[in-house]
Write a protein that holds these residues in place. Sequence first.
Motif, mmCIF file in Angstrom:
data_model
loop_
_atom_site.group_PDB
_atom_site.id
_atom_site.type_symbol
_atom_site.label_atom_id
_atom_site.label_comp_id
_atom_site.label_asym_id
_atom_site.label_seq_id
_atom_site.Cartn_x
_atom_site.Cartn_y
_atom_site.Cartn_z
ATOM 1 N N GLY A 107 0.779 -1.229 0.000
ATOM 2 C CA GLY A 107 0.000 0.000 0.000
ATOM 3 C C GLY A 107 0.811 1.280 0.000
ATOM 4 O O GLY A 107 2.012 1.305 -0.278
ATOM 5 N N ALA A 108 0.123 2.370 0.366
ATOM 6 C CA ALA A 108 0.721 3.702 0.295
ATOM 7 C C ALA A 108 1.907 3.859 1.240
ATOM 8 O O ALA A 108 2.788 4.697 1.004
ATOM 9 N N PHE A 155 -14.913 -12.187 1.986
ATOM 10 C CA PHE A 155 -14.898 -11.267 3.117
ATOM 11 C C PHE A 155 -13.472 -10.938 3.569
ATOM 12 O O PHE A 155 -13.088 -9.767 3.678
ATOM 13 N N PHE A 156 -12.678 -11.970 3.833
ATOM 14 C CA PHE A 156 -11.322 -11.727 4.319
ATOM 15 C C PHE A 156 -10.398 -11.225 3.211
ATOM 16 O O PHE A 156 -9.456 -10.472 3.475
ATOM 17 N N VAL A 157 -10.653 -11.636 1.994
ATOM 18 C CA VAL A 157 -9.851 -11.149 0.858
ATOM 19 C C VAL A 157 -10.021 -9.641 0.719
ATOM 20 O O VAL A 157 -9.042 -8.901 0.548
ATOM 21 N N LYS A 158 -11.265 -9.161 0.814
ATOM 22 C CA LYS A 158 -11.514 -7.722 0.732
ATOM 23 C C LYS A 158 -10.848 -6.975 1.881
ATOM 24 O O LYS A 158 -10.370 -5.849 1.710
ATOM 25 N N ARG A 164 -5.355 -2.037 -2.744
ATOM 26 C CA ARG A 164 -5.790 -0.786 -2.144
ATOM 27 C C ARG A 164 -4.643 -0.086 -1.420
ATOM 28 O O ARG A 164 -3.790 -0.736 -0.809
ATOM 29 N N PRO A 165 -4.613 1.242 -1.459
ATOM 30 C CA PRO A 165 -3.555 1.974 -0.747
ATOM 31 C C PRO A 165 -3.622 1.782 0.759
ATOM 32 O O PRO A 165 -2.632 1.980 1.457
ATOM 33 N N PRO A 287 -4.666 -6.245 8.254
ATOM 34 C CA PRO A 287 -5.909 -5.711 7.701
ATOM 35 C C PRO A 287 -5.758 -4.323 7.089
ATOM 36 O O PRO A 287 -4.956 -3.515 7.547
ATOM 37 N N CYS A 288 -6.548 -4.083 6.064
ATOM 38 C CA CYS A 288 -6.628 -2.719 5.534
ATOM 39 C C CYS A 288 -7.074 -1.796 6.674
ATOM 40 O O CYS A 288 -7.891 -2.183 7.522
#
Length: 345
Positions: A107-108, A155-158, A164-165, A287-288
Motif C-alpha cells: 500500500g501507500a 470477506f477476508f480477501v476484501k 488498495r492503498p 488488515p486494511c
Amino acid sequence: MAPTTTYTTRTIPRISLANFTTRIPEITTQLLHAAETDGFFSLTDTAITTPEIDAIFATSEAFFALPDAIKSTVPFTHQNVGWEKRSQVRPSTGVADQKESYQLQFGANREGKWIAEEALPGFQGSAQGFMRKAQGVSEMLMLCFARGLGFADDFFVKAHDARRPECQSVLRLLHYFEVDEKAGPLPESYYRAGAHADWDFLTLLFQRPGQSGLEICPGREVVTSFGMGDQWTKVDFAPGDIVCNIGDLLMSWSDDRFKSTFHRVKAPTEPDDYYGPRYSIAFFNQPCADCEIQGLGKKYPMVTGAEFTKAAMERNFTALRAKKEELGQKVANLEGSARAVAASA
C-alpha cells in the motif's frame, strides 16, 4: 534465571493445496481443525515453487549484504516499513532480538521505502513478484476460513486487498546474526527472536531447511507468561513448504474459536543447532486500515483495522514497559545485595 526449556514432540499438520478448486471443502476442514487445535500448520503443493523461494532468499541475502550506511537510507518507521537492526525488543525478554529485518508493503506506506535501484538492481521487481505470489496463497486460505466461519467467500480477501492503498500486509525479510560456537555460553537474554504471538490474520513463513531455531508453544497449552515455563516443540521445514500460524486478528474474527500461537527463534546452544547466519521470510496478512473487524458472534466490539493495529501496539508497549521495570528491579536487588555483602565484610 530463565527457566530451562522443556521440549515435547508435537505433530504439526501438513496440508496440501494441490487441485485447490476441487478440494476446497476438504482443505477447509483440515485448516479449521489445525486452527482450532494447533494454531500452526504447514502447506505443501502451493503455487510458490522451491526455485522461487530460493530466488527470494538470494534477493534477501543480497540486501542484507549491503553496507549499513546504504540500508539506513530506508529506515524503519512506525508504519511498519523499512530496515531495522537490533531494535525490536520483545516483552518476553526485554532485550533486542539479535537480527536485522526489512519490511515491505503493497500500500501507500511503501512510498519512499524501496532501496534505490542503483544500490541493488532488480530488488523491487523481485520482491513485489514474490509478494504477489504470497498474497495469492493467502487468499486461498482466506476463502477457506471465510467459509468455515460463515462469512462471505470474499470477506477476508476484501479486508486484506493488496490493490488498495490502505493495505497494510507486510513482507518481512529477516537476517539473524551468526553465533560464534567457540565463544562460550550465551547470555540467558540472548534470543534470535523472543517468544511472541503475531497480531495479524495469518502469517506465512519461509525458511531454509537446516537453519534451525524456530520453536512453537500452542496457545491453548500455555499457562506461563509467554510460554517461558511450558513445553516447546522444534519446527523443521520440508523443502518448499510454507509454515503458517494463526494471528490475534483471526483469533478475534473467530470469536476465540481459533487460538494464536507463541513462537520464537531460539539462540543456538547445542552441538546440533545451527550457528551460522540464519535467514527467513515472513508474509504478514494485516488488515486494511479501514476494514471492519468483528466476529459473527459479536464477542468483541467492532473496530477498524487501524484501531486493531493501534491496540496491538499499545498492548505490546505496555507489556514491554512492565518487563523493563521487572528487569530494572532485578538489577536493583542484585546491586543492593552486593552492597550488603560488601558492608558486612
